[in-house]
Design a protein around this motif. Structure first.
Motif, PDB file in Angstrom:
ATOM      1  N   LYS A 488       0.968  -1.133   0.008  1.00  0.00           N
ATOM      2  CA  LYS A 488       0.157  -0.046   0.074  1.00  0.00           C
ATOM      3  C   LYS A 488       0.944   1.171   0.017  1.00  0.00           C
ATOM      4  CE  LYS A 488      -3.717   2.445   0.230  1.00  0.00           C
ATOM      5  NZ  LYS A 488      -4.523   2.245  -0.724  1.00  0.00           N
ATOM      6  N   ALA A 498       3.292   6.102  -2.942  1.00  0.00           N
ATOM      7  CA  ALA A 498       2.910   4.633  -3.341  1.00  0.00           C
ATOM      8  C   ALA A 498       4.109   3.886  -4.067  1.00  0.00           C
ATOM      9  CB  ALA A 498       1.676   4.785  -4.486  1.00  0.00           C
TER      10      ALA A 498
ATOM     11  N   ALA B 239      -1.850  10.876  -2.488  1.00  0.00           N
ATOM     12  CA  ALA B 239      -0.746  10.783  -2.976  1.00  0.00           C
ATOM     13  C   ALA B 239      -0.539   9.457  -3.592  1.00  0.00           C
ATOM     14  CB  ALA B 239       0.443  10.827  -1.689  1.00  0.00           C
ATOM     15  N   ASP B 240      -1.320   8.484  -3.176  1.00  0.00           N
ATOM     16  CA  ASP B 240      -1.224   7.122  -4.049  1.00  0.00           C
ATOM     17  C   ASP B 240      -2.382   7.149  -5.108  1.00  0.00           C
ATOM     18  OD1 ASP B 240      -3.314   6.944  -2.576  1.00  0.00           O
ATOM     19  OD2 ASP B 240      -2.872   4.921  -2.064  1.00  0.00           O
ATOM     20  N   SER B 242      -5.761   7.599  -4.715  1.00  0.00           N
ATOM     21  CA  SER B 242      -6.733   7.130  -4.026  1.00  0.00           C
ATOM     22  C   SER B 242      -7.727   8.250  -3.998  1.00  0.00           C
ATOM     23  CB  SER B 242      -6.487   6.318  -2.736  1.00  0.00           C
ATOM     24  OG  SER B 242      -5.830   7.247  -1.878  1.00  0.00           O
ATOM     25  N   ASN B 275      -1.217  13.473   1.208  1.00  0.00           N
ATOM     26  CA  ASN B 275      -1.721  12.922   2.422  1.00  0.00           C
ATOM     27  C   ASN B 275      -1.608  11.701   1.782  1.00  0.00           C
ATOM     28  OD1 ASN B 275      -2.568  12.205   4.734  1.00  0.00           O
ATOM     29  ND2 ASN B 275      -3.808  13.861   5.047  1.00  0.00           N
ATOM     30  N   PHE B 276      -1.304  10.454   2.941  1.00  0.00           N
ATOM     31  CA  PHE B 276      -1.411   9.102   2.687  1.00  0.00           C
ATOM     32  C   PHE B 276      -2.263   8.305   3.379  1.00  0.00           C
ATOM     33  CE2 PHE B 276       1.298   6.577  -0.584  1.00  0.00           C
ATOM     34  CZ  PHE B 276       0.574   5.522  -0.401  1.00  0.00           C
ATOM     35  N   PRO B 277      -3.303   8.377   3.389  1.00  0.00           N
ATOM     36  CA  PRO B 277      -4.250   7.578   4.120  1.00  0.00           C
ATOM     37  C   PRO B 277      -4.209   5.977   3.780  1.00  0.00           C
ATOM     38  CG  PRO B 277      -5.873   8.711   2.937  1.00  0.00           C
ATOM     39  CD  PRO B 277      -4.468   9.041   2.708  1.00  0.00           C
ATOM     40  N   LEU B 278      -4.098   5.017   4.580  1.00  0.00           N
ATOM     41  CA  LEU B 278      -4.018   3.622   4.157  1.00  0.00           C
ATOM     42  C   LEU B 278      -5.614   2.850   3.786  1.00  0.00           C
ATOM     43  CD1 LEU B 278      -1.598   2.379   6.856  1.00  0.00           C
ATOM     44  CD2 LEU B 278      -1.187   2.972   4.414  1.00  0.00           C
ATOM     45  N   ASP B 279      -6.288   3.563   4.341  1.00  0.00           N
ATOM     46  CA  ASP B 279      -7.944   2.925   4.246  1.00  0.00           C
ATOM     47  C   ASP B 279      -8.881   3.925   4.741  1.00  0.00           C
ATOM     48  OD1 ASP B 279      -7.932   2.451   6.828  1.00  0.00           O
ATOM     49  OD2 ASP B 279      -7.674   0.451   6.741  1.00  0.00           O
ATOM     50  N   ASP B 282      -8.693   5.497   7.944  1.00  0.00           N
ATOM     51  CA  ASP B 282      -7.462   6.236   8.225  1.00  0.00           C
ATOM     52  C   ASP B 282      -7.716   7.732   7.481  1.00  0.00           C
ATOM     53  OD1 ASP B 282      -4.976   6.155   9.304  1.00  0.00           O
ATOM     54  OD2 ASP B 282      -4.037   6.075   7.159  1.00  0.00           O
ATOM     55  N   TYR B 312     -13.641   6.086   0.586  1.00  0.00           N
ATOM     56  CA  TYR B 312     -12.416   6.130   0.165  1.00  0.00           C
ATOM     57  C   TYR B 312     -12.211   5.161  -1.031  1.00  0.00           C
ATOM     58  CZ  TYR B 312      -7.348   4.793   0.529  1.00  0.00           C
ATOM     59  OH  TYR B 312      -6.270   4.574   0.257  1.00  0.00           O
ATOM     60  N   GLU B 314      -9.709   2.970  -3.499  1.00  0.00           N
ATOM     61  CA  GLU B 314      -8.238   2.769  -3.841  1.00  0.00           C
ATOM     62  C   GLU B 314      -7.978   2.908  -5.360  1.00  0.00           C
ATOM     63  OE1 GLU B 314      -8.172  -0.972  -2.077  1.00  0.00           O
ATOM     64  OE2 GLU B 314      -6.135  -0.134  -0.950  1.00  0.00           O
ATOM     65  N   PRO B 315      -6.887   3.348  -5.781  1.00  0.00           N
ATOM     66  CA  PRO B 315      -6.594   3.877  -7.206  1.00  0.00           C
ATOM     67  C   PRO B 315      -6.491   2.446  -8.150  1.00  0.00           C
ATOM     68  CG  PRO B 315      -4.313   3.687  -5.807  1.00  0.00           C
ATOM     69  CD  PRO B 315      -5.534   3.730  -4.909  1.00  0.00           C
ATOM     70  N   ALA B 334      -0.114  10.070  -9.057  1.00  0.00           N
ATOM     71  CA  ALA B 334       0.571   9.766  -7.933  1.00  0.00           C
ATOM     72  C   ALA B 334       2.037  10.560  -8.152  1.00  0.00           C
ATOM     73  CB  ALA B 334       0.809   8.246  -7.563  1.00  0.00           C
TER      74      ALA B 334
END
Lengths: 519, 343
Positions: A488, A498, B239-240, B242, B275-279, B282, B312, B314-315, B334
């Motif tokens: 992740k 990422a 940032a990813d 998402s 920012n980078f939340p995981l799920d 988050d 949320y 995901e990408p 990203a």
């Protein structure tokens, strides 16, 4: 210090300038001798440049090109020797390709193969080689007995990629034999010590090895003296450093972090202003190295620990980790110190059982923890909320290259929908891509898998004596590759990214560094 | 496994989150004041949003900050920067869902600090230039939506059936432009309870002659095979790559992935947040979605505020982002966000 006369010519690369004839290494002998020897016509094909040059000017010293040619031939001979098939020993004439040496002894090398005597390690062929004699080369006869260990059944039993790896590990990388006796005379004592520490896994972590290397290089540069009629920026990286690095390579295959560091160091040396005095240059380099350690390793680790603790370890979390990563351990301890209440699942695996070490540290600190082996992963993973992993390297496509077993943990976590976070300094970001986990992997000692004891005492399990079984092999891979879609986030000193953005971080930070140094 | 994130306990305690425009009592930190004057950035911001419903939060934030610069009587660059910082903090603290607002503030601050090196001696000229640039900046951010419509309209061809969730101004811009160009496409609109943004969109599109089917939010998976692509907006992009968007986006993305329908996200680049939340649990928003101990009298789901719940996505569920700088893949998005760190 180094033995000035290495016992075997195979490991010693010829010194840059031909030494006095008293030098014993074969290569040196040949160097001194060859220009005088008129070459037979047959040899012209393989050793054409050397022979032609020799014919042109008998007394002239060898040009760099000829030296290179010679080195190449020697390397080929060495490779042939390690392969154990053609049996061309290092004492064969340098001008000959190994094939010729074994196919026919027209060129002057006589190869006699005495048939097999078995030993525990496989079949040992004793090859007697006589060079000179039959050809019209007036060479002093050198007779040498070389023992080549051949493992016929096992070697042939290797499937595709494994064979590639075996070739890569045993022939290319392990080519120069490790040992004080095999080191080049120019190898600095600090590097000799470091090599030994790396070889014996005293320094085993990627970061630890990198710091060790930089500290040793600091001493090397401090002690370095530019030879007359040469400049530091030319002599240091080209001649001097390459010996140090070759020695370290013989100790253990290079890690990505160290590769990146070496590239950086060479870049630093090459950009030194040419009019600077040697002392000033050395001082500048030492300062740069100290900065580098601080910036890329010490502070980077601090930043990673801070980000990980701030963002990804919260009260109520259950953190799953695999093996022992120093930065993960620091993050767990720091989060605990800040009063977060969380528990840790340490997943461990034979043969190194590094997780025990981590477990000891965090259990003593008072963190609630659970210890499972890799085969118990599926049982424990559903209760985890995060997976925190360390890294050996992250490839340019975002794949994680880490201790073997990591891929199992990461893919399982993905199946269970648990986010995997990797802590990795940007010095470990590689610009390469691994298509599979085998090529460029490192083979560990198979004996570690045979020894069933969890303590220091040796306790041979059912695998005892496996070497005598011809159709059996034990492979102990050190690393594996985790595809980027199982990960992740990657926490580096530039923040969280990422895994696929790793290449862009690499590019941006290099551009920023270039802009910074230009300003 | 019932892993309820600890944050929910916190959310349960202060579940009476209200939008700034509905809450009139001045809270500490809301009003920015100096010895030289006062500027109520929070009420300015709320007024901007309530006056113009097409205005998005980051733009309102940027406009509020440039208004703050106008009002500020700062005499040095440092003073100006610190007043911007105080202003952004006050603004961020005043709203419960501050992600996109944070993005706007961060962008404005970055923009201002990038210009501080121009000519530090002549502060008057500098401030004037800043104000001009600041307004210009907010203006160009406003215009982004038209560019997105122009770029994204190519995605809609004759015979296209597109599923839309929520009322995103960028996505609606694309649909309306396509309708004006007489593209023969159909739209499946989800109702998007409880705000019923979907119904609003359906009314607007039907007025333009576009065939629209409004479906229940529960019917997303049922209807997925009947559409060819999914078009959504985004409140923020992380940032990813998402995204967070109105609740229900994630399940549409999941269903679309299952049936291999393309998912497009229409958004402006000023919504990119570093920012980078995981799920889901988050993300930096406090929302009381899962509550095992609801207040007495609540038998249904937890009530949503005016802002509504977000979720949320995901990408890997997103095929492309339609932005004013072009069609970007999640990886490119990203990369852009990461590159912002090194600027």
């Amino acid at each position: 210090m180094v033995d000035p006369t290495p016992p075997s010519g195979s490991a010693a690369t010829p010194p840059p300038a031909p030494p006095a004839p008293k030098a014993t290494p074969k290569a040196a002998l040949k160097l001194a001798k060859e220009p005088k020897a008129p070459k037979p016509v047959k040899d012209q094909k393989t050793a054409a440049p050397t022979a032609a040059a020799a014919a042109g000017d008998g007394k002239r010293e060898l040009t760099p090109k000829e030296l290179k040619e010679k080195k190449k031939a020697e390397k080929a001979a060495r490779r042939a020797e390690t392969k154990g098939t053609s049996g061309a020993p290092p004492s064969a004439q340098a001008g000959h390709k190994p094939k010729e040496a074994s196919a026919g002894n027209k060129g002057g090398a006589k190869v006699t193969v005495q048939q097999p005597a078995t030993s525990s390690g496989g079949i040992v062929k004793t090859i007697y080689v006589t060079s000179g004699g039959s050809g019209n080369q007036p060479v002093k006869t050198v007779a040498k007995e070389v023992e080549v260990i051949v493992e016929p059944a096992k070697d042939r039993g290797l499937v595709g990629l494994l064979k590639d790896l075996s070739v890569e590990q045993n022939e290319k990388k392990k080519g120069p034999v490790f040992g004080l006796g095999h080191a080049h005379v120019d190898v600095h004592p600090a590097i000799l010590t470091l090599g030994m520490q790396i070889n014996q896994y005293v320094l085993s972590g990627s970061t630890a090895r990198c710091i060790g290397f930089l500290l040793a290089m600091k001493r090397v540069i401090q002690d370095y003296e530019t030879p007359p009629a040469s400049s530091l920026s030319r002599h240091l990286p080209g001649h001097y450093l390459s010996h140090q690095i070759a020695y370290l390579l013989s100790a253990r295959p290079m890690s990505t972090a160290m590769g990146n560091t070496i590239r950086w160091l060479k870049q630093e040396i090459s950009t030194l202003p040419p009019d600077q005095t040697q002392e000033a240059s050395k001082k500048h380099l030492v300062e740069r190295i100290e900065n580098f350690i601080r910036e890329k390793l010490t502070v980077a680790d601090d930043m990673i620990v801070k980000t990980t603790v701030d963002k990804y370890i919260r009260t109520g979390d259950t953190i799953l980790t695999y093996g022992k990563s120093q930065v993960v351990e620091r993050a767990l301890l720091e989060a605990h110190r800040q009063g977060r209440i969380f528990s840790v699942i340490v997943v461990d695996n034979r043969p190194l059982l590094e997780g025990k070490n981590l477990l000891q540290g965090i259990a003593e600190a008072g963190i609630r923890c659970e210890y499972v082996h890799l085969y118990g992963l599926e049982h424990s993973i559903p209760s985890a909320t995060r997976v925190l992993l360390g890294a050996h390297a992250i490839m340019a496509d975002g794949a994680l290259y880490s201790r073997s077993g990591t891929a199992i943990v990461a893919t399982t976590a993905r199946e269970f929908g648990i986010p995997v976070v990797v802590c990795c300094e940007s010095i470990k970001f590689s610009d390469k891509i691994n298509l599979d986990g085998i090529v460029s992997n490192e083979l560990g000692d198979p004996e570690l898998l045979v020894n069933m004891s969890d303590t220091k005492a040796r306790e041979m399990g059912p695998l005892q004596g496996w070497k005598e079984i011809n159709n059996m092999r034990i492979e102990s891979f050190r690393y594996d590759v985790t595809p980027s879609d199982c990960i992740k986030a990657v926490v580096c000193e530039h923040g969280c990214v990422a895994p696929k953005s790793v290449a862009s971080v690499l590019r941006s930070s290099m551009a920023a560094a270039a802009a910074g140094s230009a300003a | 496994m019932f892993n309820v994130h600890p944050a929910h306990d916190r959310r349960a305690r202060n579940s009476s989150l209200t939008h700034p425009s509905t809450d009139t009592s001045p809270a500490p930190g809301i009003v920015y004041s100096t010895a030289m004057g006062q500027f109520d950035i929070r009420s300015y911001y709320s007024r901007l949003l309530s006056e113009d419903s097409t205005k998005s939060m980051p733009i309102a934030a940027m406009e509020s900050l440039s208004a703050l610069c106008d009002a500020s009587k700062a005499t040095t660059i440092h003073e100006l920067l610190s007043s911007i910082e105080i202003g952004s903090k006050a603004l961020i603290a005043s709203v419960p869902n501050s992600i996109s607002l944070t993005a706007g503030c961060a962008m404005f601050t970055k923009f201002i600090s990038a210009h501080t090196h121009d000519d530090p001696r002549d502060f008057g000229a500098f401030k004037k230039k800043l104000q001009e640039n600041g307004h210009l900046f907010a203006q160009s951010a406003r215009e982004a939506r038209f560019k997105i419509a122009a770029l994204g309209v190519g995605m809609l061809r004759d015979g296209e059936v597109v599923m839309v969730h929520g009322y995103s101004r960028c996505a609606v811009g694309i649909l309306k432009l396509a309708a004006q160009r007489n593209v023969r496409f159909k739209v499946i609109v989800t109702e998007t309870r409880p705000s019923c943004q979907g119904t609003k969109l359906a009314v607007e599109l039907r007025a333009l002659g576009v065939p629209v089917a409004v479906i229940d939010d529960n019917a997303v998976a049922y209807a997925m095979k009947k559409c060819r692509s999914v078009l959504i907006g985004a409140e923020s992009i992380f940032a990813d790559a998402s995204i967070i968007n109105v609740m229900g986006t994630h399940q549409i993305a999941l269903a679309a992935k299952k049936y291999h329908r393309k998912v497009y996200v229409a958004t402006e680049t000023h919504k990119f947040v570093d920012n980078f939340p995981l799920d889901q649990f988050d993300i930096p928003i406090e929302q009381d979605v899962i509550n095992f101990d609801p207040p007495a009298g609540f038998d249904g789901p937890m009530p949503q505020t005016e802002l509504g719940f977000v979720d949320y996505t995901e990408p890997q569920f997103i095929d492309a982002f339609i932005t004013e700088v072009g069609l970007l893949t999640p990886d490119q998005v990203a990369e852009r966000i990461v590159a912002m760190r090194f600027q």
